[in-house]
Design a protein around this motif. Structure first.
Motif, PDB file in Angstrom:
ATOM      1  N   SER A 135       0.819  -1.213   0.000  1.00  0.00           N
ATOM      2  CA  SER A 135       0.000   0.000   0.000  1.00  0.00           C
ATOM      3  C   SER A 135       0.850   1.259   0.000  1.00  0.00           C
ATOM      4  O   SER A 135       0.374   2.330  -0.385  1.00  0.00           O
ATOM      5  CB  SER A 135      -0.942  -0.001   1.208  1.00  0.00           C
ATOM      6  N   THR A 136       2.107   1.138   0.429  1.00  0.00           N
ATOM      7  CA  THR A 136       3.011   2.287   0.371  1.00  0.00           C
ATOM      8  C   THR A 136       4.047   2.136  -0.739  1.00  0.00           C
ATOM      9  O   THR A 136       4.348   3.095  -1.443  1.00  0.00           O
ATOM     10  CB  THR A 136       3.722   2.509   1.727  1.00  0.00           C
ATOM     11  N   TYR A 141       2.396   2.703  -4.181  1.00  0.00           N
ATOM     12  CA  TYR A 141       1.469   3.839  -4.204  1.00  0.00           C
ATOM     13  C   TYR A 141       1.775   4.809  -5.342  1.00  0.00           C
ATOM     14  O   TYR A 141       0.874   5.416  -5.918  1.00  0.00           O
ATOM     15  CB  TYR A 141       1.534   4.572  -2.862  1.00  0.00           C
ATOM     16  N   TYR A 157       5.061   5.636   7.843  1.00  0.00           N
ATOM     17  CA  TYR A 157       4.294   5.086   6.732  1.00  0.00           C
ATOM     18  C   TYR A 157       4.132   6.102   5.603  1.00  0.00           C
ATOM     19  O   TYR A 157       3.660   7.201   5.815  1.00  0.00           O
ATOM     20  CB  TYR A 157       2.927   4.637   7.246  1.00  0.00           C
ATOM     21  N   ARG A 158       4.590   5.722   4.426  1.00  0.00           N
ATOM     22  CA  ARG A 158       4.532   6.523   3.209  1.00  0.00           C
ATOM     23  C   ARG A 158       5.297   7.846   3.336  1.00  0.00           C
ATOM     24  O   ARG A 158       5.017   8.824   2.639  1.00  0.00           O
ATOM     25  CB  ARG A 158       3.081   6.777   2.797  1.00  0.00           C
ATOM     26  N   GLN A 159       6.296   7.861   4.214  1.00  0.00           N
ATOM     27  CA  GLN A 159       7.113   9.060   4.414  1.00  0.00           C
ATOM     28  C   GLN A 159       8.530   8.882   3.877  1.00  0.00           C
ATOM     29  O   GLN A 159       9.357   9.777   4.022  1.00  0.00           O
ATOM     30  CB  GLN A 159       7.162   9.427   5.901  1.00  0.00           C
ATOM     31  N   GLN A 205       9.220   6.617  -2.376  1.00  0.00           N
ATOM     32  CA  GLN A 205       8.113   7.506  -2.731  1.00  0.00           C
ATOM     33  C   GLN A 205       8.484   8.472  -3.856  1.00  0.00           C
ATOM     34  O   GLN A 205       7.631   8.849  -4.656  1.00  0.00           O
ATOM     35  CB  GLN A 205       7.658   8.290  -1.488  1.00  0.00           C
ATOM     36  N   HIS A 256       8.810  -2.137  -5.279  1.00  0.00           N
ATOM     37  CA  HIS A 256       7.621  -2.908  -4.906  1.00  0.00           C
ATOM     38  C   HIS A 256       7.809  -4.411  -5.164  1.00  0.00           C
ATOM     39  O   HIS A 256       6.950  -5.202  -4.793  1.00  0.00           O
ATOM     40  CB  HIS A 256       6.385  -2.400  -5.654  1.00  0.00           C
ATOM     41  N   GLU A 302      10.864   3.031   5.891  1.00  0.00           N
ATOM     42  CA  GLU A 302       9.654   3.592   6.488  1.00  0.00           C
ATOM     43  C   GLU A 302       9.343   3.032   7.874  1.00  0.00           C
ATOM     44  O   GLU A 302       8.664   3.695   8.669  1.00  0.00           O
ATOM     45  CB  GLU A 302       8.465   3.369   5.550  1.00  0.00           C
TER      46      GLU A 302
END
Length: 387
Positions: free
Chosen positions: A30-31, A34, A264-266, A271, A279, A290
């Motif tokens: 999910s991260t 993304y 999370y997602r940082q 990202q 992934h 993360e």
């Protein structure tokens, strides 16, 4: 038929950790995925969910099937495995310089080499079970080597060096469990590894004496880019814009996560898309960036319990065949985990091996869950019922 009393044999701790790992896969995907499709940020997560759901159905069906019946079709499965690997060259699609996938629909492919690992395990187990007590001499090792070599060479030809190396791990693990003479077989493995190391050193060395320079012109079964990938981890900075780039970005990602992680997602490396394949093959780097040391050590702990329970299933199998199948599956998972974590940490070569049950990929997820289904089949039938 499956008696209800057999269900009492189920290793529920093993099943719990399987679901924990699958849940972790969805969380990390999910991260990690993304930013792959900006207009559909959860597209790959949804696809991964479908693969997991359908894979669990396959796992359940296989668990209810008596694994011992596979022995009756051993050579048929082996022949089908070879035919499937050959079909890649006839009908397969090429991507990223490799021909590994057979198209099923306009958007989905299957990767036969992923299923080939399980097929070779269930057939090789039958092959070895008939040779118990007959693996003491060097010449006794020739038939098992040839048995593994045929599908392995077809996979190398694709080329898919990482999966081919998994076959070596399966061979070693199952041979030792089958009772191969540990000194002779171990010496053969160590000797072979030394020969490979020397050949690679001769191939890449720039300061060879004149009488050894002929070795640099000897043909090798690998492409130059594969050889470069195998050795670049020793000094990734020497090729910072090429093969070393991915390793450096991965090390930065894991190291920057610190103890607790960036959150999370940082993360930045994944990202902002600095880290390729974050992934799939390099998803462990996302965990490190993360979720930090705590996240990586928790994931590794889950894998440890998963492997220990799988070993326990093999030790309690009611027959040699079941023990050998479990040994092959454990060898496969262990090699995948060690190599994936090692390559993302910069201490092992980049071989393109995904992290089992975590990385994005349909064929790998199905093959992994089918393997777990076989383990559960062995687990359920570990004791004969008394009537």
């Amino acid at each position: 038929m499956l008696d209800r009393r057999m269900l009492k044999n189920l290793d529920f701790l093993f099943i719990l950790f399987v679901f924990l790992l699958l849940g972790t896969s969805l969380l990390i995907q999910s991260t990690a995925s993304y930013n792959i499709y900006e207009s559909q940020p959860f597209r790959l997560l949804k696809i991964q969910s479908v693969w997991i759901a359908t894979g669990l159905v396959l796992c359940t069906v296989i668990a209810f099937f008596d694994y011992q019946k596979l022995r009756r079709f051993s050579w048929w499965i082996y022949a089908f495995n070879i035919a499937l690997l050959l079909a890649v060259f006839a009908f397969g699609e090429e991507a990223k310089g490799a021909q590994r996938w057979i198209p099923v629909t306009s958007t989905q492919n299957i990767q036969p080499s992923e299923f080939a690992k399980l097929f070779i395990i269930v057939t090789f187990a039958d092959f070895l079970s008939k040779r118990q007590g007959k693996l003491n001499r060097f010449r006794d090792f020739i038939p098992p080597f040839l048995y593994i070599l045929v599908p392995m060479l077809l996979i190398v030809k694709q080329p898919d060096l990482g999966t081919a190396l998994v076959f070596v791990a399966i061979l070693i693990g199952m041979m030792f469990v089958a009772g191969a003479n540990p000194w002779k077989f171990g010496g053969l493995i160590v000797g072979g590894a030394l020969v490979v190391a020397v050949v690679l050193w001769l191939h890449f060395s720039d300061d060879l004496p004149g009488w050894l320079q002929f070795a640099q012109g000897l043909p090798l079964p690998l492409h130059d880019y594969q050889l470069q990938r195998l050795t670049v981890f020793l000094d990734p900075a020497a090729d910072i814009s090429g093969d070393g780039y991915q390793i450096i970005q991965s090390i930065w990602a894991i190291g920057s996560g610190g103890f607790w992680g960036k959150g999370y997602r940082q993360g930045t490396q994944a990202q902002l898309d600095f880290l390729p394949e974050h992934h799939t093959d390099f998803i462990f780097s996302v965990v490190g960036e993360e979720f930090g040391f705590i996240g990586t050590i928790t994931l590794l702990f889950c894998f440890l319990i998963f492997l220990l329970r799988a070993v326990n299933i093999g030790m309690k199998a009611k027959d040699v065949y079941g023990t050998l199948v479990a040994a092959g599956i454990v060898s496969m998972f262990t090699f995948h985990i060690l190599v994936n974590v090692g390559m993302t940490s910069g201490i092992m070569p980049v071989t393109g091996i995904p992290l089992p049950l975590i990385s994005y990929g349909g064929s790998a997820m199905w093959a992994n869950l089918m393997s777990i289904g076989v383990l559960l089949s062995i687990n359920i039938r570990r004791q004969r019922l008394m009537f």
